[in-house]
Design a protein around this motif. Sequence first.
Motif, short mmCIF file in Angstrom:
data_model
loop_
_atom_site.label_atom_id
_atom_site.label_comp_id
_atom_site.label_asym_id
_atom_site.label_seq_id
_atom_site.Cartn_x
_atom_site.Cartn_y
_atom_site.Cartn_z
N VAL A 1 0.84 -1.20 0.00
CA VAL A 1 0.00 0.00 0.00
C VAL A 1 0.88 1.25 0.00
CG1 VAL A 1 -1.67 1.36 1.31
CG2 VAL A 1 -1.96 -1.12 1.11
N ARG A 2 1.87 1.27 0.87
CA ARG A 2 2.75 2.44 0.94
C ARG A 2 3.49 2.64 -0.37
NH1 ARG A 2 4.58 -0.14 5.54
NH2 ARG A 2 6.71 -0.19 4.72
N THR A 3 3.99 1.56 -0.93
CA THR A 3 4.73 1.65 -2.19
C THR A 3 3.83 2.14 -3.32
OG1 THR A 3 6.21 -0.14 -1.52
CG2 THR A 3 6.12 0.38 -3.86
N GLY A 4 2.61 1.60 -3.36
CA GLY A 4 1.68 2.02 -4.41
C GLY A 4 1.33 3.48 -4.31
N PHE A 5 1.07 3.96 -3.10
CA PHE A 5 0.76 5.37 -2.90
C PHE A 5 1.95 6.25 -3.29
CE2 PHE A 5 -2.86 5.07 0.46
CZ PHE A 5 -3.64 4.44 -0.49
N ARG A 6 3.15 5.82 -2.91
CA ARG A 6 4.34 6.61 -3.25
C ARG A 6 4.49 6.74 -4.76
NH1 ARG A 6 9.44 8.19 -1.38
NH2 ARG A 6 9.09 7.38 0.73
N VAL A 7 4.34 5.63 -5.47
CA VAL A 7 4.49 5.66 -6.93
C VAL A 7 3.47 6.60 -7.57
CG1 VAL A 7 4.24 4.28 -9.03
CG2 VAL A 7 5.52 3.36 -7.09
N ILE A 8 2.22 6.50 -7.10
CA ILE A 8 1.16 7.35 -7.66
C ILE A 8 1.42 8.82 -7.37
CG2 ILE A 8 -1.29 7.97 -7.43
CD1 ILE A 8 -1.82 4.97 -6.86
N LEU A 9 1.75 9.14 -6.12
CA LEU A 9 1.90 10.54 -5.71
C LEU A 9 3.15 11.18 -6.32
CD1 LEU A 9 0.82 10.25 -1.97
CD2 LEU A 9 -0.51 11.20 -3.87
N GLU A 10 4.24 10.44 -6.37
CA GLU A 10 5.48 11.04 -6.84
C GLU A 10 5.53 11.15 -8.36
OE1 GLU A 10 8.86 9.21 -4.89
OE2 GLU A 10 8.60 10.66 -3.25
N ALA A 11 4.52 10.61 -9.05
CA ALA A 11 4.40 10.84 -10.48
C ALA A 11 3.88 12.24 -10.78
CB ALA A 11 3.48 9.80 -11.11
#
Length: 225
Positions: free
Chosen positions: A20-30
Amino acid sequence: MPHGLPRKIRVLVADDQTLVRTGFRVILEAEDDIEVVAEADTGTEAIRQSELTSPDVILMDIRMPELDGLAATEQILRRPDPPTIVVLTTFDQNEYVYRALHAGAAGFLLKDAPSSRLIAAVRAAATGDSLIEPSITRRLLERFAAPAPSTGPPPELAALTDRELDVLRLIARGLSNAEIAADLFVAETTVKTHVARILTKLGIRDRVQAVVLAYRTGFAPRDSP
């Protein structure tokens, strides 16, 4: 960051699930205007990282080991000038979410919400314009609030003008400032002014508390669209 560029929205992601944390990071940092400055897998670590990194927004899961998200939210929001906290939830966590809102969380987001809603929620939280899912709001408040039939504005809202009542009614439907502006055919800055006056007159902290009050007093009907 080079001089002249706007500062990015700083986000802390607190969730005990690595994916979950990794997925959110990828989405947000795009996104060009958002950066994830820290992650946390417990409530205790969320508090620590909040102090170390000074995020603008915290995405806070409720069920975490050591210290849950509710307790972490309460502790973080006791500090001067705290970040905005958006609770991450699922449909089976109604009781926890309602408590989180009363603890001071600015809103809540479904974990399986589309990426566009996650990004919008972070941006809204960073500007004080919390994005509240209307369907979740109704589900929570219809279960826990106790609105009474009313033929007019309840006494608790007597200080509000007719236009402020219009704005409050739309806030209770989960509309953002931009959506309220479009509905009322006014500028978004005008809506922000109305919202600020509503909060001041009612002596409440944020628009989430305004939603709770609108339902509790019966001003917002349970079948509100």
